[in-house]
Design a protein around this motif. Structure first.
Motif, PDB file in Angstrom:
ATOM      1  N   UNK A 146       0.857  -1.183   0.000  1.00 36.99           N
ATOM      2  CA  UNK A 146       0.000   0.000   0.000  1.00 36.99           C
ATOM      3  C   UNK A 146       0.895   1.236   0.000  1.00 36.99           C
ATOM      4  N   UNK A 147       0.692   2.092  -0.979  1.00 35.16           N
ATOM      5  CA  UNK A 147       1.498   3.326  -1.071  1.00 35.16           C
ATOM      6  C   UNK A 147       0.655   4.488  -0.580  1.00 35.16           C
ATOM      7  N   UNK A 148       1.111   5.108   0.509  1.00 35.22           N
ATOM      8  CA  UNK A 148       0.349   6.207   1.104  1.00 35.22           C
ATOM      9  C   UNK A 148       0.891   7.574   0.680  1.00 35.22           C
ATOM     10  N   UNK A 149       1.739   7.597  -0.333  1.00 32.89           N
ATOM     11  CA  UNK A 149       2.180   8.854  -0.935  1.00 32.89           C
ATOM     12  C   UNK A 149       1.780   8.829  -2.409  1.00 32.89           C
ATOM     13  N   UNK A 150       1.648   9.973  -3.056  1.00 37.88           N
ATOM     14  CA  UNK A 150       1.146   9.988  -4.434  1.00 37.88           C
ATOM     15  C   UNK A 150       2.158   9.421  -5.428  1.00 37.88           C
ATOM     16  N   UNK A 151       1.701   8.671  -6.423  1.00 33.62           N
ATOM     17  CA  UNK A 151       2.606   8.146  -7.448  1.00 33.62           C
ATOM     18  C   UNK A 151       3.420   9.236  -8.138  1.00 33.62           C
ATOM     19  N   UNK A 152       2.823  10.408  -8.306  1.00 35.37           N
ATOM     20  CA  UNK A 152       3.556  11.492  -8.962  1.00 35.37           C
ATOM     21  C   UNK A 152       4.802  11.890  -8.197  1.00 35.37           C
TER      22      UNK A 152
END
Length: 459
Positions: A146-152
């Motif tokens: 789970x990635x809790x920072x933006x992909x950008x």
């Protein structure tokens, strides 16, 4: 419960910092609402931290969750240093170092569930690489990160050269320096996530926020052939009831005119110096705007540890008297979602942590960006120059200088008073509606969530 769901166990493993605990608790509630068996596994103090700060859901929302305590060795919990030359919360490093010792306890839980479940799905924060390793070792385990920072922000950290840099430049965006965003010790933890096994990834974002970046993000070499689900925002986008007693600041907001109050908060892990507090106070006073200001010490590794409670003594003499009727100071934890959802709230001065960005976007509240560390300098660019739902208060380049009151006053008035602020507010309202459609029935985020659920419960 459907047969396809009844024998699938989901174990959610957050990283022990508020922005991570919060998002994964939201996800756990959402998954359990679909009839899935969900275990939220974390150290005892961090389960308490996540549950006590949960907002926007009915009190019964966590009733069907299983909270599983992971024993953690004792660790020091030093106070944050607001005068550090780097704003990253390095005081949490002792906790981060000890957290890896929960691995055998997590392994024991997973092995137990593996013996009684058709499939054990482990959703771990991308910083918890050992959870994915333990899941992959099970004969019926499936690890998802789970990635809790933006992909950008990941693309922005790749630098100016290559496809990512070209895409960012095509939008006329300037990538902020990564210098001082974090520490070498924390980068070592991030590096471990590069090689973790994973069946796919869940992301707290959606196409209407980062659609231009998602396709390129999915082409990352380490993501090729894996499933990616953009399911955000995870927080409730409409607040209908509170989970606990109503905070006093909401009673104060009830008495203010609609769209008249600036909310100021720099998140759970950021501190500012005494000198900067004074300049911010003067800037707010001179702006002549109503405000709610959260002024508290940054979280320690253990919330039970004694911290400084009264930061009001750091304010200029006579400040409290001068703001009577016009502003209030909150020295403890604030119900941010409820504040942002309140009709009196007009704008949000924020450190631009991704939780805060997503929550502000969900509620249609423009942002005044004051980044502190990690992905926040990029998030400030995304908010102000790409989405155009905010302005920069503190540019990242002169981050080590005290921002003067006159500059703070100027930024506040730009959003709260001037014509430019009306356009920003309009765009924020439009983005809010687009995001709410995304998480609603048939929306992109809802469709991706259901696709994930169908995938993990497949025969």
């Amino acid at each position: 419960m459907e047969a396809s769901k009844a024998d699938v166990s989901i174990v959610v493993v957050p990283y022990p910092a508020q922005g991570h605990l919060n998002q994964l608790l939201h996800l756990s509630i959402i998954l359990s609402s679909h009839g899935l068996t969900v275990y939220y596994a974390a150290p005892r103090t961090h389960i308490h931290q996540a549950r006590s700060r949960l907002q926007g859901w009915p009190a019964s929302a966590t009733n069907s969750l299983h909270f599983h305590e992971l024993p953690i060795p004792p660790y020091t919990s030093p106070a944050p240093n607001p005068n550090s030359s780097v704003f990253f919360p390095a005081h949490l490093q002792p906790l981060f170092e000890k957290f890896k010792h929960v691995q055998p306890h997590l392994a024991k839980l997973l092995q137990s569930l593996s013996a009684t479940s058709r499939r054990v799905v482990v959703i771990s924060d991308f910083l918890v690489s050992f959870a994915a390793t333990e899941a992959a070792a099970l004969p019926n385990g499936e690890p998802y990160t789970f990635r809790c920072t933006p992909p950008s922000s990941v693309l922005a950290w790749e630098g100016e050269d290559g496809p990512a840099g070209n895409l960012i430049k095509s939008f006329g965006l300037n990538t902020p320096s990564t210098e001082d965003c974090t520490t070498e010790e924390f980068l070592a933890i991030v590096a471990q996530s590069k090689s973790m096994p994973e069946s796919g990834m869940l992301i707290s974002t959606c196409g209407v926020i980062e659609g231009d970046f998602l396709d390129l993000f999915m082409q990352q070499p380490d993501l090729m052939g894996k499933k990616l689900f953009a399911i955000g925002p995870l927080n409730p986008t409409v607040i209908t009831e509170t989970t606990g007693p109503r905070h006093r600041c909401l009673d104060w907001l009830d008495k203010q005119p609609p769209g008249s109050v600036l909310y100021i908060s720099f998140g759970s892990n950021s501190s500012i110096s005494d000198e900067q507090i004074e300049q911010l106070a003067i800037g707010l006073l001179n702006s002549d705007q109503r405000f709610v200001w959260v002024l508290r010490e940054a979280d320690r590794g253990d919330l039970i540890a004694e911290g400084e409670k009264d930061w009001q003594n750091k304010l200029p003499p006579g400040f409290i008297e001068k703001i009577e009727g016009k502003g209030i100071i909150i020295g403890d934890w604030a119900p941010q979602l409820e504040i942002l959802a309140h009709q009196a709230t007009a704008a949000f001065m924020s450190h631009c942590g991704w939780n805060s960005c997503i929550e502000s976007i969900s509620m249609g509240v423009p942002m005044l960006a004051w980044p502190m560390h990690s992905d926040q300098p990029w998030n400030a660019v995304l908010i102000s120059s790409y989405l155009k739902v905010g302005v920069i208060v503190r540019d990242w380049s002169p981050r080590k200088e005290v921002l003067l009151a006159v500059e703070i006053e100027k930024a506040v008035k730009e959003v709260m008073v001037h014509d430019k602020g009306e356009e920003i507010k309009r765009r924020a309202r439009e983005l809010k509606e687009a995001v709410r459609r995304a998480v609603g029935d048939g929306g992109s985020s809802n469709t991706e969530l259901l696709a994930f659920i169908n995938h993990i419960t497949r025969s």
